[in-house]
Design an enzyme around this catalytic site. Sequence first.
Site, PDB file in Angstrom:
ATOM      1  N   ILE A  98       0.831  -1.208   0.000  1.00 13.01           N
ATOM      2  CA  ILE A  98       0.000   0.000   0.000  1.00 13.01           C
ATOM      3  C   ILE A  98       0.865   1.257   0.000  1.00 13.01           C
ATOM      4  O   ILE A  98       0.645   2.180  -0.793  1.00 13.01           O
ATOM      5  CB  ILE A  98      -0.950   0.001   1.211  1.00 13.01           C
ATOM      6  CG1 ILE A  98      -1.983  -1.124   1.082  1.00 13.01           C
ATOM      7  CG2 ILE A  98      -1.645   1.355   1.347  1.00 13.01           C
ATOM      8  CD1 ILE A  98      -2.855  -1.307   2.309  1.00 13.01           C
TER       9      ILE A  98
ATOM     10  N   GLU B  12      -6.632 -13.536   5.469  1.00 14.96           N
ATOM     11  CA  GLU B  12      -5.483 -13.510   6.372  1.00 14.96           C
ATOM     12  C   GLU B  12      -4.778 -14.871   6.276  1.00 14.96           C
ATOM     13  O   GLU B  12      -5.340 -15.848   5.749  1.00 14.96           O
ATOM     14  CB  GLU B  12      -5.958 -13.285   7.813  1.00 14.96           C
ATOM     15  CG  GLU B  12      -6.629 -11.947   8.062  1.00 14.96           C
ATOM     16  CD  GLU B  12      -5.663 -10.777   7.928  1.00 14.96           C
ATOM     17  OE1 GLU B  12      -4.461 -10.940   8.239  1.00 14.96           O
ATOM     18  OE2 GLU B  12      -6.113  -9.697   7.501  1.00 14.96           O
TER      19      GLU B  12
ATOM     20  N   LYS C 217     -14.911  -3.063  11.197  1.00 11.85           N
ATOM     21  CA  LYS C 217     -15.497  -2.108  10.251  1.00 11.85           C
ATOM     22  C   LYS C 217     -16.898  -1.690  10.679  1.00 11.85           C
ATOM     23  O   LYS C 217     -17.267  -0.517  10.572  1.00 11.85           O
ATOM     24  CB  LYS C 217     -15.519  -2.724   8.843  1.00 11.85           C
ATOM     25  CG  LYS C 217     -14.124  -3.006   8.302  1.00 11.85           C
ATOM     26  CD  LYS C 217     -14.177  -3.696   6.950  1.00 11.85           C
ATOM     27  CE  LYS C 217     -12.775  -4.013   6.437  1.00 11.85           C
ATOM     28  NZ  LYS C 217     -12.772  -4.702   5.136  1.00 11.85           N
TER      29      LYS C 217
ATOM     30  N   VAL D 158     -12.856   1.381   6.188  1.00 12.72           N
ATOM     31  CA  VAL D 158     -14.031   0.627   5.729  1.00 12.72           C
ATOM     32  C   VAL D 158     -14.143   0.791   4.220  1.00 12.72           C
ATOM     33  O   VAL D 158     -14.345   1.901   3.730  1.00 12.72           O
ATOM     34  CB  VAL D 158     -15.323   1.127   6.399  1.00 12.72           C
ATOM     35  CG1 VAL D 158     -16.522   0.289   5.924  1.00 12.72           C
ATOM     36  CG2 VAL D 158     -15.212   1.105   7.908  1.00 12.72           C
TER      37      VAL D 158
ATOM     38  N   THR E  36       0.306   0.845   8.078  1.00 10.98           N
ATOM     39  CA  THR E  36       0.495  -0.455   8.721  1.00 10.98           C
ATOM     40  C   THR E  36      -0.798  -0.908   9.400  1.00 10.98           C
ATOM     41  O   THR E  36      -1.794  -0.201   9.419  1.00 10.98           O
ATOM     42  CB  THR E  36       1.609  -0.374   9.788  1.00 10.98           C
ATOM     43  OG1 THR E  36       1.111   0.311  10.944  1.00 10.98           O
ATOM     44  CG2 THR E  36       2.833   0.358   9.257  1.00 10.98           C
TER      45      THR E  36
ATOM     46  N   GLY F 138      -4.372 -14.325  -1.761  1.00 12.79           N
ATOM     47  CA  GLY F 138      -4.059 -13.260  -0.813  1.00 12.79           C
ATOM     48  C   GLY F 138      -5.258 -12.498  -0.320  1.00 12.79           C
ATOM     49  O   GLY F 138      -5.118 -11.431   0.301  1.00 12.79           O
TER      50      GLY F 138
ATOM     51  N   ASP G 202     -12.524  -9.155  11.290  1.00 10.91           N
ATOM     52  CA  ASP G 202     -12.216  -7.928  10.551  1.00 10.91           C
ATOM     53  C   ASP G 202     -13.486  -7.145  10.231  1.00 10.91           C
ATOM     54  O   ASP G 202     -13.516  -5.913  10.302  1.00 10.91           O
ATOM     55  CB  ASP G 202     -11.455  -8.271   9.265  1.00 10.91           C
ATOM     56  CG  ASP G 202     -10.997  -7.033   8.523  1.00 10.91           C
ATOM     57  OD1 ASP G 202     -10.271  -6.213   9.128  1.00 10.91           O
ATOM     58  OD2 ASP G 202     -11.368  -6.858   7.355  1.00 10.91           O
TER      59      ASP G 202
END
Length: 818
Positions: A476, A668, A683, A610, A556, A665, A679
């Site tokens: 990213i 996780e 959100k 989100v 991160t 990918g 996860d």
Amino acid sequence: MKVLKFGGSSVAKPERIRSIIEILKSYYLQGDQFTVVFSAFGGVTDSLIQMSQLAAEGDDSYLEIFEQFSQRHLDTAKDLLGSEYLTEVIPHLEKNHEVLKNLLYGVFLVREASSRTMDYVQSFGERNSAYIISFALKHNGINANYLDARKIIKTDKSFGVAKVDFDLTYQKIKEHYAEYPEVQIVTGFIASAKGGLTTTLGRGGSDYTASIVAAGLNASSVEIWTDVNGVLTADPRKVKKAFTIPSMTYEEAMEMSHFGAKVIYPPTLQPVLSKKIPLYIKNTFNPSFAGTMISSKSDPAGHAVKGISSINDIALLTLSGSGLFGVPGIAGRLFGALAQAGINIILITQGSSENAISFAIQPQLAIKARKRVEKEFEYEMQMQMVQPVKVEEHLSVIAIIGENMRYRPGIAGRLFDALGKNGINAVAIAQGSSELNISVVINRQNEAKALNSLHEAFFLSDTKELHLFIVGVGLIGSTLIEQIRKQSEFLKSQRSLEIKVVGLSNTKKMLFDENGIELDHWRNALTESAVTANIPTFIEKMKNLNLNNTIFIDNTADEKIASYYESILDSSISVSTPNKIATSSAFLQYQRLKNIARKRGVQFMYETNVGAGLPVISTLNDLINSGDQIIKIEGVLSGSLSFIFNSFEEGVLFSEIVKQAKKRGFTEPDPRVDLQGIDVRRKLIILARETGLEIESSDVHIESILPQACAEAKSVDLFFEAIEKADDYFEGLRAKAAKDGKVLRMIAKLENEKASISLEAVDMSHPFYFLSGSDNMIVFTTDRYKDRPLVVRGPGAGAEVTAAGIFAEIIKIGNSLI
């Protein structure tokens, strides 16, 4: 007649003097009438003072400095002159040096260097330089004549800062120039008192000499040649984008000088101001540049603010108390006491309540001033009508200056807006009724930041410079840097935003460049950096650089880095991050971060928490801020879960789809993090909090979709063995839904202040039915969007879209500063 003056830096070396000779030859060839004032060679006055001080201390090392002084002038003469003139010049210099040597020996014997003696000692610098240059000009064909200013400028005996007798001086100037038609080469800085005693004119004395000569001759102009391109909008050592002011008034120039501009000294202007003679500041090393014209003419159509200046270190003293209110003579007593103590006041400010008077002075005088004022108001303090004097140190004064400010509303507003948006607090404010300047006292550590913020606001208001500190340069982060690199020219030319990446850090190395890291080669530069990565050090460096318009980017998922957001925001630095930890942790901490950002006037942005680059949070906030009522929020908020259930069709094993998702990918490393809704819960918590709900992680009900054996497997490998055995279970869920014309979707829902995550079957009437790939979809049902809910759909994961979302936030922060 023109009067030109060249300073010490302009004549520091023989090659520089040759450049001046070329400048003067062009004037001479054009037929101009001119006279020239010269300072001592660069550094000579300081060396004369040093050798005098050493001699007065009985230190015979003054002789070494004297020898260097003597040899430097002899060498310069030999470098510049032909043999026909050296036979006259060398003996003259040697005679001067012998007189100086004897004078210094006298100082050495009596162990004292009086002000009178110091004036005479210092005069040798200008007398030598002007004498040598006058013959160098003759050597180059200019009919020049050496003029010792002691013959024409007459003063009292205030040695060190002698006061000029203007009537007598102007008479002497006129008489001398009438008698000598040659180009007069004048010694700057020095003059003489009654009886021929040598005096000096104080700081800026050579400029003052030029101004006095110009006034005495009613000259057409004065040109001060120095080592900069005129008067600049700000100190170029602190403001890299400072530029030359083409023209300004005498009053503006004096204000700039008072507040720290070094190019001119206020007394210099008095003689030319009285005669309305224009003064030009030009650059010896760039003679073709127009420089700055200082005159009585103002430019109503020009910039409202002509320049920004500062005094680096001041102390602010405040006298306060109820005993000041309505009492005549308080200010007179205060400033009279300071005047008697020989204390100069830089700035004064008093509120209309008359409860306090604050004044700024040099910090080394603060204790003396406090004692003197407290002695003056001793009785009032004993009666508790006046408080002890408050002393604040480590402060600076910044001032915006310009005659046109009085005609332009909103100047003060723009000033305080620029300071406020960069977290700079005003300790005291002062503005005269003439509106020629607005002065603000600030913490000294913020001086450069304030100067740059104000310079940007008033001179570069079409362009904002953003300073980015980026932590995390993986997929990213590196994508974001590349997007910035490709788009930087467009943003600068079309959107008035200049983005500089000033700091970078990965897990191994850190890299900093205050002027901006070269984005074409950032990878190599970071790899080759000698600075080991350390987050506390990175953040401390960012704070200490104290650059205006700073933005911290966290790419991160590190909880430790998120823990620093509070101190970063509290330092008036904006934050943009896809890291969900801070916003989905305890509600109290989430609210605290938002409140700190609001209090400091900075941005805390996390749109990419989100939906990656999808406008989910901003859309929700727009609905709420515009008065809409949220009835329900439904979302497929996980790209991995969206891919898994969008791909789950008849004839396809559920376990194979999960394996494929992990291989691509999407999930996780342990797919259970996704399948158990962890996860998604983060959100959903963020969305719920944006609606105003004080929701915690424990308030979100998650309906588990994994059989117990899958959930409790001891490793990822054992998990995949267990999920293969559960294929029939998942196929049963799919088949049941398909029989009813429905598909399975993992849906996060917020309704009636309840948050839940569950696997649901939806039919064709529901927007989620048509999802494909790894898309996210969020459906807002509101009072306005009740029959046909508002749908946001698109990729909810991926480096390109996430980086684009962060980039968009950077631009929003930049636009908020305009």
